[in-house]
Motif scaffolding. Sequence first.
Motif, PDB file in Angstrom:
ATOM      1  N   MET A 141       7.851  -5.649  -6.947  1.00  0.00           N
ATOM      2  CA  MET A 141       6.286  -5.586  -6.948  1.00  0.00           C
ATOM      3  C   MET A 141       5.801  -4.363  -6.410  1.00  0.00           C
ATOM      4  SD  MET A 141       4.895  -9.587  -6.403  1.00  0.00           S
ATOM      5  CE  MET A 141       3.142  -8.972  -6.799  1.00  0.00           C
ATOM      6  N   VAL A 148       7.547  -1.659  -5.665  1.00  0.00           N
ATOM      7  CA  VAL A 148       7.624  -0.422  -6.583  1.00  0.00           C
ATOM      8  C   VAL A 148       6.587  -0.253  -7.643  1.00  0.00           C
ATOM      9  CG1 VAL A 148       9.387   0.768  -7.817  1.00  0.00           C
ATOM     10  CG2 VAL A 148       9.967  -0.554  -5.679  1.00  0.00           C
ATOM     11  N   ASN A 149       6.650  -1.403  -8.544  1.00  0.00           N
ATOM     12  CA  ASN A 149       5.258  -1.438  -9.431  1.00  0.00           C
ATOM     13  C   ASN A 149       4.233  -1.305  -8.932  1.00  0.00           C
ATOM     14  OD1 ASN A 149       5.623  -2.163 -12.257  1.00  0.00           O
ATOM     15  ND2 ASN A 149       3.938  -3.735 -11.657  1.00  0.00           N
ATOM     16  N   TRP A 193       3.247   0.836  -6.589  1.00  0.00           N
ATOM     17  CA  TRP A 193       3.591   2.346  -6.417  1.00  0.00           C
ATOM     18  C   TRP A 193       3.406   3.057  -7.602  1.00  0.00           C
ATOM     19  CZ3 TRP A 193       6.490   6.173  -7.767  1.00  0.00           C
ATOM     20  CH2 TRP A 193       6.630   7.739  -7.113  1.00  0.00           C
ATOM     21  N   LEU A 194       4.094   2.799  -8.499  1.00  0.00           N
ATOM     22  CA  LEU A 194       4.148   3.242 -10.144  1.00  0.00           C
ATOM     23  C   LEU A 194       2.824   3.242 -10.613  1.00  0.00           C
ATOM     24  CD1 LEU A 194       7.517   2.090 -11.793  1.00  0.00           C
ATOM     25  CD2 LEU A 194       6.864   4.345 -11.158  1.00  0.00           C
ATOM     26  N   PHE A 200      -0.236   3.691  -9.866  1.00  0.00           N
ATOM     27  CA  PHE A 200      -1.256   4.827  -9.686  1.00  0.00           C
ATOM     28  C   PHE A 200      -0.677   5.883 -10.684  1.00  0.00           C
ATOM     29  CE2 PHE A 200      -1.849   8.720  -7.554  1.00  0.00           C
ATOM     30  CZ  PHE A 200      -3.078   8.949  -7.597  1.00  0.00           C
ATOM     31  N   TYR A 201       0.665   6.091 -10.962  1.00  0.00           N
ATOM     32  CA  TYR A 201       0.992   7.252 -11.608  1.00  0.00           C
ATOM     33  C   TYR A 201       1.174   7.193 -13.261  1.00  0.00           C
ATOM     34  CZ  TYR A 201       2.066   8.839  -6.960  1.00  0.00           C
ATOM     35  OH  TYR A 201       2.182   9.219  -5.692  1.00  0.00           O
ATOM     36  N   GLU A 202       0.753   5.812 -13.372  1.00  0.00           N
ATOM     37  CA  GLU A 202       0.869   5.572 -14.812  1.00  0.00           C
ATOM     38  C   GLU A 202       0.015   6.384 -15.500  1.00  0.00           C
ATOM     39  OE1 GLU A 202      -0.323   1.136 -15.780  1.00  0.00           O
ATOM     40  OE2 GLU A 202       1.762   1.012 -16.215  1.00  0.00           O
ATOM     41  N   PHE A 227      -0.796   9.178 -15.369  1.00  0.00           N
ATOM     42  CA  PHE A 227      -0.459  10.578 -15.474  1.00  0.00           C
ATOM     43  C   PHE A 227       0.805  10.716 -16.395  1.00  0.00           C
ATOM     44  CE2 PHE A 227      -2.481  10.272 -11.061  1.00  0.00           C
ATOM     45  CZ  PHE A 227      -3.509  11.101 -11.611  1.00  0.00           C
ATOM     46  N   TRP A 228       1.675   9.682 -16.563  1.00  0.00           N
ATOM     47  CA  TRP A 228       2.539  10.115 -17.465  1.00  0.00           C
ATOM     48  C   TRP A 228       2.655  10.032 -18.851  1.00  0.00           C
ATOM     49  CZ3 TRP A 228       4.678   5.351 -14.544  1.00  0.00           C
ATOM     50  CH2 TRP A 228       4.548   3.964 -15.324  1.00  0.00           C
TER      51      TRP A 228
END
Lengths: 107, 107
Positions: A79, A81-82, A84-85, A87-89, A91-92
Amino acid sequence: MQDKITRILKAIADPTRREIFHALVVASTALPITQISNLFDISRQGVTKHIKTLEEAGLIHISNKGRERFCYANAEPLMEVNKWLKFYEKFWDNAIGNLESYLDDKA
Amino acid sequence: MQDKITRILKAIADPTRREIFHALVVASTALPITQISNLFDISRQGVTKHIKTLEEAGLIHISNKGRERFCYANAEPLMEVNKWLKFYEKFWDNAIGNLESYLDDKA
DNA sequence: TATATTTGCAACCATGTAGTTGCGTATTAA
DNA sequence: TTAATACGCAACTACATGGTTGCAAATATA
């Protein structure tokens, strides 16, 4: 070692450890170390070291029973890691990202 | 080095690299290496090495302009991590996980 | 043209890590 | 009680990695 998310990411950054973790998740039951190590080409001690790393990341729990140590997977730290990810969602995918940040600004 | 997801996970497993990546994401503009390295305590060469690792993971793109090399963040490879995580999502909350796998079985 | 800036390359160092083997100990089975 | 099994600990090897410094080349500025 270091902070929590780093411990978790380092734990899953190794392909063998991902395999061990995956094996335990799909086993959906606790397995003793020797039995786990039989699933892999490397030595029992090699597997033991990986298990220690996974345990320190919280991805494996261990309960002793007689001379055996039963390991079971605990996906909960993922969770982190999820999170952390997350935030960048935005941007990808730039198109969606720009739209979302536009909407965020409006909200 | 090794396979794609491993390269990405190793890249983000280092806290300094996460910081560099984050700085570039929020900068939302391309930055030359020296300027990036000024944001950190370590040497320019240290930063350069991290940037190389991030580039090999696809998390940074670089465009040369004169004597400068402009780096910009590319979050897209993080989708790969997200995809990997997705499978374990149903396990990190057991209650929900069991319900979902129950529903998956029915579907 | 002379000088300053940005960078890459290479060598180097210390530490971490993936893996091994050997050995001792606790528990279970014969 | 003896033998087999499951394991931890420690030492060791080889290699990866995070970091440094020194130097040369290319580009920009005076």
